[in-house]
Design a protein around this motif. Structure first.
Motif, PDB file in Angstrom:
ATOM      1  N   GLN A  71      15.865 -12.997  -5.893  1.00 35.25           N
ATOM      2  CA  GLN A  71      14.505 -12.467  -5.805  1.00 35.25           C
ATOM      3  C   GLN A  71      13.429 -13.497  -6.175  1.00 35.25           C
ATOM      4  OE1 GLN A  71      14.526  -8.826  -8.106  1.00 35.25           O
ATOM      5  NE2 GLN A  71      15.488  -7.665  -6.469  1.00 35.25           N
ATOM      6  N   LEU A 119      12.425 -15.939  -4.497  1.00 31.61           N
ATOM      7  CA  LEU A 119      11.600 -16.255  -3.325  1.00 31.61           C
ATOM      8  C   LEU A 119      10.375 -15.345  -3.237  1.00 31.61           C
ATOM      9  CD1 LEU A 119      14.316 -16.908  -0.574  1.00 31.61           C
ATOM     10  CD2 LEU A 119      12.842 -18.598  -1.693  1.00 31.61           C
ATOM     11  N   GLU A 120      10.511 -14.097  -3.698  1.00 32.16           N
ATOM     12  CA  GLU A 120       9.383 -13.168  -3.677  1.00 32.16           C
ATOM     13  C   GLU A 120       8.263 -13.672  -4.589  1.00 32.16           C
ATOM     14  OE1 GLU A 120       8.436  -8.403  -4.497  1.00 32.16           O
ATOM     15  OE2 GLU A 120      10.438  -9.233  -4.913  1.00 32.16           O
ATOM     16  N   ASP A 136       7.793 -16.826  -5.427  1.00 25.23           N
ATOM     17  CA  ASP A 136       7.250 -18.030  -4.790  1.00 25.23           C
ATOM     18  C   ASP A 136       6.187 -17.669  -3.747  1.00 25.23           C
ATOM     19  OD1 ASP A 136       9.005 -19.492  -6.326  1.00 25.23           O
ATOM     20  OD2 ASP A 136      10.442 -19.842  -4.702  1.00 25.23           O
ATOM     21  N   GLN A 137       6.471 -16.646  -2.934  1.00 25.02           N
ATOM     22  CA  GLN A 137       5.533 -16.253  -1.883  1.00 25.02           C
ATOM     23  C   GLN A 137       4.246 -15.695  -2.484  1.00 25.02           C
ATOM     24  OE1 GLN A 137       5.745 -16.819   1.522  1.00 25.02           O
ATOM     25  NE2 GLN A 137       3.575 -16.262   1.260  1.00 25.02           N
ATOM     26  N   MET A 138       4.367 -14.888  -3.533  1.00 28.67           N
ATOM     27  CA  MET A 138       3.169 -14.342  -4.180  1.00 28.67           C
ATOM     28  C   MET A 138       2.320 -15.447  -4.781  1.00 28.67           C
ATOM     29  SD  MET A 138       4.456 -10.778  -5.964  1.00 28.67           S
ATOM     30  CE  MET A 138       2.787 -10.343  -6.506  1.00 28.67           C
ATOM     31  N   GLU A 139       2.971 -16.456  -5.345  1.00 31.01           N
ATOM     32  CA  GLU A 139       2.229 -17.590  -5.917  1.00 31.01           C
ATOM     33  C   GLU A 139       1.424 -18.306  -4.845  1.00 31.01           C
ATOM     34  OE1 GLU A 139       1.937 -21.953  -7.102  1.00 31.01           O
ATOM     35  OE2 GLU A 139       3.355 -21.121  -5.667  1.00 31.01           O
ATOM     36  N   ILE A 140       2.024 -18.486  -3.677  1.00 32.82           N
ATOM     37  CA  ILE A 140       1.326 -19.120  -2.552  1.00 32.82           C
ATOM     38  C   ILE A 140       0.133 -18.270  -2.118  1.00 32.82           C
ATOM     39  CG2 ILE A 140       1.534 -19.733  -0.100  1.00 32.82           C
ATOM     40  CD1 ILE A 140       4.465 -20.516  -0.725  1.00 32.82           C
ATOM     41  N   ASP A 141       0.334 -16.960  -2.040  1.00 35.72           N
ATOM     42  CA  ASP A 141      -0.742 -16.059  -1.612  1.00 35.72           C
ATOM     43  C   ASP A 141      -1.940 -16.126  -2.553  1.00 35.72           C
ATOM     44  OD1 ASP A 141       0.889 -15.272   0.467  1.00 35.72           O
ATOM     45  OD2 ASP A 141       1.532 -13.396  -0.493  1.00 35.72           O
ATOM     46  N   GLU A 183      -3.796 -19.491  -2.151  1.00 37.29           N
ATOM     47  CA  GLU A 183      -4.586 -19.531  -0.916  1.00 37.29           C
ATOM     48  C   GLU A 183      -5.875 -18.733  -1.051  1.00 37.29           C
ATOM     49  OE1 GLU A 183      -1.877 -18.226   2.097  1.00 37.29           O
ATOM     50  OE2 GLU A 183      -1.119 -20.250   2.494  1.00 37.29           O
ATOM     51  N   GLU A 204       4.657 -18.725 -11.723  1.00 31.21           N
ATOM     52  CA  GLU A 204       5.737 -19.099 -10.802  1.00 31.21           C
ATOM     53  C   GLU A 204       6.817 -19.877 -11.546  1.00 31.21           C
ATOM     54  OE1 GLU A 204       8.122 -21.486  -8.211  1.00 31.21           O
ATOM     55  OE2 GLU A 204       6.536 -22.334  -9.467  1.00 31.21           O
TER      56      GLU A 204
END
Length: 220
Positions: free
Chosen positions: A48, A50-51, A53-58, A61, A91
């Motif tokens: 989990q 990766l979830e 990681d994606q939220m950190e990117i969001d 941005e 993260e």
């Protein structure tokens, strides 16, 4: 600044707090996996990540978009800079939870363990630091943020005690098959200590957000 910008700041704050909630949940799962040596639970934490990681990117941005679109100054600029850093530390906390889980997963495959260390006190203090750092962000509470900074010494002390205990076990258990598990135990202590360090970083950024003071290298 416009009402649209204020709404955007609030949305960003809610995004980073949602990430914080998710990270706290993963840390709790990692703690449970240590206590039970549950390899299956450990693999859930690992998968989990990766979830997070994606939220950190969001979040990053959205912060960069707000900086480019609104060109904020003063308090609003400090807020966005601090959130970018807090976002990164959250993260990294998620990474440390996954790292702990990887070590637990390895230990869970051992037929027997030469020694077991009780990480509960260390893990509970690190969790408490993470919770208080996020609470200080939610409530813009300066006192709570400073309290987190003082708690880091406790985790460092327990980390040293863990190293001493596990190294002593290494001297007592010199068989080759015993060394691998003991090394994993050393790394678990290190990952918990790093988790607490990231909680401290979050609290420092909350202080910067509120007061504009950089306290990273100051003596409390």
């Amino acid at each position: 600044m416009s009402i649209h910008f204020q709404n955007e700041l609030e949305r960003i704050k809610q995004m980073v707090l949602s990430l914080g909630t998710l990270v706290e949940d993963r840390v709790q799962m990692a703690k449970k996996s240590i206590e039970t040596l549950d390899g299956e639970l450990a693999r859930v934490v690992i998968d989990q990540d990766l979830e997070i990681d994606q939220m950190e990117i969001d979040v990053e941005e959205e912060c960069l978009r707000a900086l480019a679109l609104y060109q904020p100054v003063a308090v609003d600029l400090r807020f966005l800079i601090a959130v970018i850093k807090i976002n990164n530390d959250l993260e990294r906390v998620g990474d440390e939870a996954a790292n702990i889980a990887k070590r637990v997963n390895s230990l869970s495959k051992q037929v027997r363990l030469p020694f077991q260390y009780d990480y509960s006190a260390m893990m509970e203090k690190a969790q408490d630091m993470l919770k208080k750092s996020l609470d200080s962000l939610v409530n813009m509470n300066l006192d709570l943020a400073f309290e987190v900074l003082t708690l880091d010494d406790d985790v460092d002390r327990i980390n040293r005690e863990a190293y001493d205990a596990i190294k002593a076990a290494m001297r007592s258990h010199s068989k080759e098959e015993d060394i691998g598990p003991l090394i994993n135990m050393l790394f678990i202590a290190r990952h918990v200590e790093r988790l607490a360090d990231h909680a401290t970083n979050i609290a420092e950024e909350v202080i910067y957000m509120i007061e504009g003071d950089i306290v990273r290298h100051s003596k409390l």
